[in-house]
Write an enzyme that holds these catalytic residues in place. Structure first.
Site, PDB file in Angstrom:
ATOM      1  N   GLY A 100      -5.185  20.621 -27.740  1.00  0.00           N
ATOM      2  CA  GLY A 100      -5.364  20.737 -26.566  1.00  0.00           C
ATOM      3  C   GLY A 100      -5.596  22.452 -26.294  1.00  0.00           C
ATOM      4  N   LYS A 101      -6.133  22.796 -25.230  1.00  0.00           N
ATOM      5  CA  LYS A 101      -6.509  24.196 -25.020  1.00  0.00           C
ATOM      6  C   LYS A 101      -6.073  24.475 -23.451  1.00  0.00           C
ATOM      7  CE  LYS A 101     -10.272  24.984 -28.333  1.00  0.00           C
ATOM      8  NZ  LYS A 101     -11.385  25.600 -28.624  1.00  0.00           N
ATOM      9  N   GLY A 102      -5.543  25.704 -23.423  1.00  0.00           N
ATOM     10  CA  GLY A 102      -5.077  26.245 -21.857  1.00  0.00           C
ATOM     11  C   GLY A 102      -5.060  27.578 -22.003  1.00  0.00           C
TER      12      GLY A 102
ATOM     13  N   ASP B  74       5.532  24.426 -12.632  1.00  0.00           N
ATOM     14  CA  ASP B  74       4.232  24.057 -12.987  1.00  0.00           C
ATOM     15  C   ASP B  74       4.444  22.554 -13.146  1.00  0.00           C
ATOM     16  OD1 ASP B  74       1.590  24.326 -13.307  1.00  0.00           O
ATOM     17  OD2 ASP B  74       1.760  24.827 -15.178  1.00  0.00           O
TER      18      ASP B  74
ATOM     19  N   GLY C 281      -2.706  29.207 -24.356  1.00  0.00           N
ATOM     20  CA  GLY C 281      -2.893  29.244 -25.746  1.00  0.00           C
ATOM     21  C   GLY C 281      -3.560  27.966 -26.113  1.00  0.00           C
TER      22      GLY C 281
END
Length: 976
Positions: free
Chosen positions: A694-696, A812, A699
């Site tokens: 995963g990427k966000g 969030d 990071g």
């Protein structure tokens, strides 16, 4: 003499050996518990002094230097309770509460044969409670394992503990029935089984616990049948709480025999019948809550004997008749809540004269008459809610001087006269709602309510000018003055209110132009100036209102051209400029594609080919548009080349960064929050491109396989030394580092150096709910599983809001932050934006909006103020995702999110009041064989969560309740 000396030497050797053993055990205990510096174990250090361990923090010894008490409570420790602790054979007090211990309770604790107190509450211990512990502590008097993750059946061996006085097994995951043999615990004074998943019938044998003073059986348990009449024989009982556990039938008259009872909680059940007059015998009763049931009849006259009563809750029943006059004579009454019943006649005239009244709520009855003038006689009245009744007459002037008031809601009655000027200067009031009455006169020139957030005076006959002093209400968020007789101009001071999000001054006689300052109020999301006599043009700087959602200027005398700047207002979804004097071409493109012809109706001088009104100036606009398209093609080519170079550069930098991470592995430091079997090098080895899952924005997340076969999730946060934000690292450590719950992802620890932080989490093999629901696997996520995920995620958030101190707001909440383990059990994750709130019901002002588009609560976007209800809104969006299978944004047209789409779909069905029709219009077509009643219930909960006014949203505790036990009589959270 010689023999005496030998005996003395042997005795000293024995004592020295015992002391050494206790010291060794404490050292092993310290080694097993992991906590930050200052945790309370810092002075547990080796020493040559034989009795040095007796000076350790939390340790108590007897005269022979034997440990008799160990208390390491309220320190942030992590780890496992070591078996060696069983060697402390003289220990009489073992308290390890709120230390975030994980693992299973070791059976060696049963070796503590002198133990009198065992308290491991508020940890994350799991598994079944060992029989050796449950029945192997013959001297124990207090057995408290509250708020852990224990499972299985309630332990039967506990009945061997004949000295037991306090037994608390609540807040766990125990299932099955309450064992009837618990009646053998004859010394028991406290029994807490609340907050589990128990079922069956409450055993009548519990009535034999003659010494019982407190009994807690409700909250999440689901019993069959009703309240046992035999409970009335527990003559020592002082507190009885069997709320929220599905009880049916009538309230037994025998409860009147509990002469010492001071608390009786039976709310949130399915009880029926009348309130027994025999309860008037409970002369020591201070708190009585019978709300959220199906009770009928009236309030018994004999209740006049309840002189100690402080809290009296009867709301959401089917009670009728008058509110008896004696209610006002109860000398200690502080809270009276009887809303949503069928009470009639007037309020008692002397209500409040006892000087103690704090909260009064009689909403949605059939009450009439005037407001008693003495409601605030004691200067302690905080909430006054009388809405949806038939009250009339003026507001007593005394209420305008009631400085303790925090909330006043009197709408939808027949009140008249002028509003007391003091209502606009209450120092603590955050809400004054007086709409839908017959108030007249003018507003005062002096207005200074420092905390006032909502001022609603709609649909009255108030006249005169809108006072400029409204600009003094620094915290005002909603201003509703519509449907009155105001005249004059709009005060520019109103638009200096930095938190103002909604203003409605429609249907008045206002004149003049829109103040030039109005675009400075960047928090505005809804403006309604319609049906006045306003003139002039729409200011061209309107684009400064970048989060505006609704703008209604219809039926005025505005003129000039429509500003083309509206094109860029992507959040604007409702625009009404009809019946004015606008002229020139209607702008095209941008946000104007969201509007139809009705938006511009009644403006004869407007022109546009889109709406079949020819306009010569359009041709020039088209030519200009074609020229810009050619130029755009050149720009696209340039951007594409630059993008390719950027990708190549990024790849090279990543390779260099990976090599650097390996070279600096010796500089990494591992901090763990529980026992870990892997080392720093094992973590660094996993930072490979092929392990990215995963990427966000914060990071990159890697999947790491440790040497022992356990998988972990590694989130890499870069940029520590660059002066940039820590990307939520501190928030994750401060929140996940101190809390434990079955439905919240576990933070195992973190690895860090001077430039990078690596957060280590338990690995969730099924990814996020968002990926599962909106990816190719969505079709396989059928209703039963979706429903379970909703309940599990709700329980995780409920823990944050109601069981943590201070409470935690996530900020969030979204489907991508709800992770699914191998069994598809839900875990709330990603606490990078989390905040602590030290006062429930308070809010905190942020410097900017953070979160994910489509999930952000309106008031957060408008005012930058955030509280628990902001999370509730976001969770409501998740529920709508589960019901519809749709993403929160991107599927409904530009500027429309899932909440607005559902509301629109609902409004377009033939019968908008039909819950079933509304659900069928939006439900995910991939679902099959779903129970319509269950989907309707979740739909109601979801719509309650996304209510625009945060006050109308349920708490997460209520959400859990309504999802798991939908109310049988009034299931709606809101009127749908």
């Amino acid at each position: 003499m010689k023999s005496f000396f030998i005996v003395l030497v042997i005795l000293l050797a024995f004592l020295t050996s015992t002391t050494s053993t206790d010291f060794d055990v404490l050292m092993k205990l310290k080694a097993a518990l992991i906590g930050p510096k200052g945790s309370g174990l810092d002075n547990w250090k080796p020493s040559s002094t034989p009795s040095s361990h007796c000076s350790f923090s939390g340790v108590t010894c007897n005269n022979e230097a034997q440990v008799t008490a160990l208390n390491v409570s309220f320190v942030p420790l992590f780890g496992f309770i070591p078996p060696e602790i069983g060697m402390l054979s003289t220990l009489v007090d073992l308290t390890l509460t709120s230390t975030n211990l994980t693992g299973k309770l070791p059976i060696e604790i049963s070796n503590l044969t002198s133990l009198k107190l065992l308290n491991v509450s508020n940890n994350v211990l799991s598994g079944e409670l060992p029989e050796e512990v449950a029945g192997g502590l013959p001297e124990v008097e207090v057995f408290d394992i509250y708020n852990n993750n224990f499972s299985g059946s309630l332990p039967l061996q506990i009945v061997k503990l004949k000295r037991l006085k306090h037994l608390h097994l609540g807040g766990n995951y125990f299932t099955g029935e309450i064992p009837a043999i618990y009646s053998q615990l004859q010394s028991l004074e406290y029994l807490g089984l609340n907050g589990n998943s128990l079922s069956g019938r409450i055993p009548a044998s519990l009535s034999r616990l003659s010494n019982l003073k407190e009994l807690y059986l409700g909250y999440f348990n689901t019993y069959e049948g009703g309240i046992l009449p035999e409970i009335g024989s527990l003559n020592s009982l002082r507190k009885l709480d069997i709320s929220s556990c599905n009880l049916t039938g009538e309230i037994p008259k025998s409860l009147g025999g509990l002469k010492l009872l001071d608390t009786l909680f039976l709310q949130l059940n399915r009880l029926s019948g009348q309130i027994p007059a025999e309860l008037s015998s409970l002369v020591n009763l201070m708190s009585l809550d019978l709300s959220n049931n199906g009770l009928t009849g009236g309030i018994p006259e004999s209740f006049s004997e309840l002189k100690e009563l402080r809290l009296f809750n009867l709301f959401r029943n089917h009670l009728h008749g008058p509110i008896p006059p004696f209610i006002a004579d109860l000398p200690n009454l502080e809270v009276l809540q009887v809303w949503e019943n069928n009470f009639t006649f007037e309020l008692p005239g002397n209500l409040g004269l006892n000087g103690k009244l704090k909260n009064l709520d009689v909403t949605s009855n059939h009450l009439t008459g005037t407001i008693p003038s003495g409601l605030c006689a004691g200067k302690s009245l905080q909430t006054l809610i009388l809405m949806d009744n038939y009250f009339f007459g003026p507001i007593p002037k005394e209420l305008g001087e009631c400085k303790s008031l925090t909330r006043v809601r009197l709408m939808n009655n027949f009140f008249n006269g002028t509003i007391p000027p003091g209502f606009f200067n209450l120092p603590l009031a955050d809400m004054v709602e007086l709409s839908d009455n017959h108030f007249s006169g003018e507003l005062p020139d002096m207005i200074s309510g420092a905390k006032l957030g909502i001022l609603s005076l709609s649909n009255n006959v108030i006249s005169g000018k809108i006072p400029a002093a409204i600009g003094n209400l620094a915290n005002l968020q909603t201003l509703s003055l519509d449907l009155n007789q105001f005249t004059g101009q709009i005060p520019p001071e109103i638009f200096q209110l930095k938190f103002l999000s909604k203003i409605n001054i429609s249907s008045n006689g206002l004149t003049g132009t829109i103040p030039s300052t109005f675009s400075r109020c960047s928090s505005l999301t809804s403006i309604d100036f319609s049906q006045n006599n306003l003139i002039g043009e729409i200011p061209s700087n309107i684009e400064g209102l970048h989060i505006m959602g609704t703008l209604n200027l219809s039926r005025n005398q505005f003129s000039g051209q429509i500003p083309t700047e509206i094109r860029s207002m992507t959040s604007l979804t409702t625009l009404d400029l009809s019946y004015n004097n606008f002229s020139g071409p209607i702008p095209v493109g941008g946000q104007f594609v969201a509007f139809n012809g009705s938006t511009f109706a009644g403006n004869p001088n407007l022109c546009s080919p889109l709406y079949h009104v020819p306009c010569l100036s359009i041709q020039a606009s088209v030519i200009d548009s074609e020229g810009r398209q050619s130029f755009s093609k050149v720009i696209v080519i340039i951007v594409s080349v630059a993008g390719s170079m950027l990708i190549l550069t990024t790849a090279v930098l990543k390779i260099k960064r990976y090599c650097k991470l390996r070279r600096e592995s010796k500089a990494w430091k591992l901090t763990s929050f529980q026992k870990l079997t892997f080392k720093v090098d094992d973590v660094i080895e996993c930072l490979k491109e092929g392990n990215i899952i995963g990427k966000g924005g914060a990071g990159i997340v890697y999947r790491g396989s440790m040497p022992d076969g356990v998988d972990v999730a590694i989130k890499r946060l870069d940029g520590r030394s660059s002066g940039r934000s820590d990307y939520g690292f501190s928030a994750e450590i401060q929140t996940l580092g101190r809390i434990r719950h079955r439905n919240i992802v576990r933070l195992l620890g973190f690895v860090s150096n001077s430039e990078t932080n690596l957060l280590l989490y338990e690995y969730m093999p099924n990814g996020s709910l968002g990926e599962m629901l909106h990816g190719t696997k969505g079709a396989h996520l059928q209703w039963e599983r979706r429903y379970r995920i909703a309940v599990e995620a709700a329980k995780g958030l409920c823990y944050l809001h109601h069981d943590c101190s201070p409470l935690i707001i996530h900020r969030d909440v979204k489907s991508n932050n709800i992770l699914l383990d191998s069994d598809l059990e839900a875990h709330v994750a990603d606490f990078g934006l989390a905040k602590f709130l030290h006062s429930p019901g308070a809010s905190e002002c942020m410097s900017s909006v953070a979160g994910s588009y489509g999930y952000i609560a309106p008031e957060y976007a408008y005012t930058l103020r955030v509280d628990e209800k902001s999370d509730v809104y976001s969770f409501g969006v998740v529920l709508l995702e589960l019901i519809t299978g749709k993403k929160p944004v991107g599927e409904f047209g530009e500027g429309v999110d899932i909440v607005r789409w559902v509301q629109k779909m609902k409004s377009e069905i033939p019968n908008p009041s039909s819950n079933a029709a509304a659900v069928l219009a939006v439900v995910d077509r991939r679902l099959s064989g779903y129970p319509l009643v269950g989907v309707i219930n979740m739909f109601k909960v979801a719509m309650g969560c996304v209510a625009e006014d945060s006050v109308e949203r349920p708490t997460m505790r209520e959400v859990v309740h309504f999802l798991t036990k939908p109310p049988p009589f009034r299931p709606s959270l809101i009127d749908l």
